[in-house]
Design a protein around this motif. Sequence first.
Motif, PDB file in Angstrom:
ATOM      1  N   PHE A 144      -4.032  14.536   1.487  1.00  0.00           N
ATOM      2  CA  PHE A 144      -4.092  13.236   0.823  1.00  0.00           C
ATOM      3  C   PHE A 144      -4.410  13.409  -0.653  1.00  0.00           C
ATOM      4  O   PHE A 144      -5.409  14.025  -1.012  1.00  0.00           O
ATOM      5  N   GLN A 189      -4.283   6.861  -2.827  1.00  0.00           N
ATOM      6  CA  GLN A 189      -3.643   5.667  -2.289  1.00  0.00           C
ATOM      7  C   GLN A 189      -3.731   4.546  -3.313  1.00  0.00           C
ATOM      8  O   GLN A 189      -4.731   4.422  -4.026  1.00  0.00           O
ATOM      9  N   THR A 200       0.854  -1.192   0.000  1.00  0.00           N
ATOM     10  CA  THR A 200       0.000   0.000   0.000  1.00  0.00           C
ATOM     11  C   THR A 200       0.889   1.241   0.000  1.00  0.00           C
ATOM     12  O   THR A 200       1.814   1.334   0.809  1.00  0.00           O
ATOM     13  N   TYR A 210       0.938  12.366  -0.564  1.00  0.00           N
ATOM     14  CA  TYR A 210       0.413  13.566   0.074  1.00  0.00           C
ATOM     15  C   TYR A 210       1.116  14.793  -0.494  1.00  0.00           C
ATOM     16  O   TYR A 210       2.305  14.735  -0.838  1.00  0.00           O
ATOM     17  N   ASN A 266      -7.005   3.117  -4.669  1.00  0.00           N
ATOM     18  CA  ASN A 266      -7.891   2.696  -3.584  1.00  0.00           C
ATOM     19  C   ASN A 266      -8.220   3.874  -2.684  1.00  0.00           C
ATOM     20  O   ASN A 266      -8.014   3.833  -1.494  1.00  0.00           O
ATOM     21  N   GLY A 267      -8.709   4.934  -3.278  1.00  0.00           N
ATOM     22  CA  GLY A 267      -9.023   6.128  -2.501  1.00  0.00           C
ATOM     23  C   GLY A 267      -8.333   7.324  -3.097  1.00  0.00           C
ATOM     24  O   GLY A 267      -7.157   7.257  -3.489  1.00  0.00           O
TER      25      GLY A 267
END
Lengths: 113, 115
Positions: B45, B48, B31, B35, B55-56
Amino acid sequence: GDSVTQMEGPVTLSEEAFLTINCTYTATGYPSLFWYVQYPGEGLQLLLKATKADDKGSNKGFEATYRKETTSFHLEKGSVQVSDSAVYFCALSDNFGNEKLTFGTGTRLTIIP
Amino acid sequence: ETGVTQSPTHLIKTRGQQVTLRCSSQSGHNTVSWYQQALGQGPQFIFQYYREEENGRGNFPPRFSGLQFPNYSSELNVNALELDDSALYLCASSDGKAIGNEKLFFGSGTQLSVL
């Protein structure tokens, strides 16, 4: 959305003084709360964390208690040292399946011998 | 020493150019997050990646994109650079098993200046 509010700096203290850096948050659900520290020229380092209400995180003499009723996570240390000079960030994670952190703006701490 | 390395450490670009920032994570860290930290601000952020898929994502436009590779390295690409993109870009990695982000390791960052 989620947000973190930190007391504005910079903060300058004498060695052995008591330190408090205030942090409040806004979040849905039950976030995890963190304090990160950034020393000059280095990446962020996790200082301490708390994952549920009334938990107390502690490390290197620093402490912070997760207060759900006041949505706060204030950082404290009883006797600061020159080596504690750094930028401190309060942060939260919403625990919604990824590791996104929401940070405050940071508080620069300088300790004078 | 976090085991997360970023390159380059500093970079200067002009408005409208494209840039690629690189991150090398610890072995086993599947993962990676990126940032953006503007001067005097906290990190924000960007997105990700988990096992090479996004994933986000935070509130950043599509000209910010990323890639994650099987060898635990990753890239952040920014197209059509704007002056406001000037910031410190941080990479953070973990093994994806973190509870409360306790095993999230940050690199020292790439300082990007857009002129």
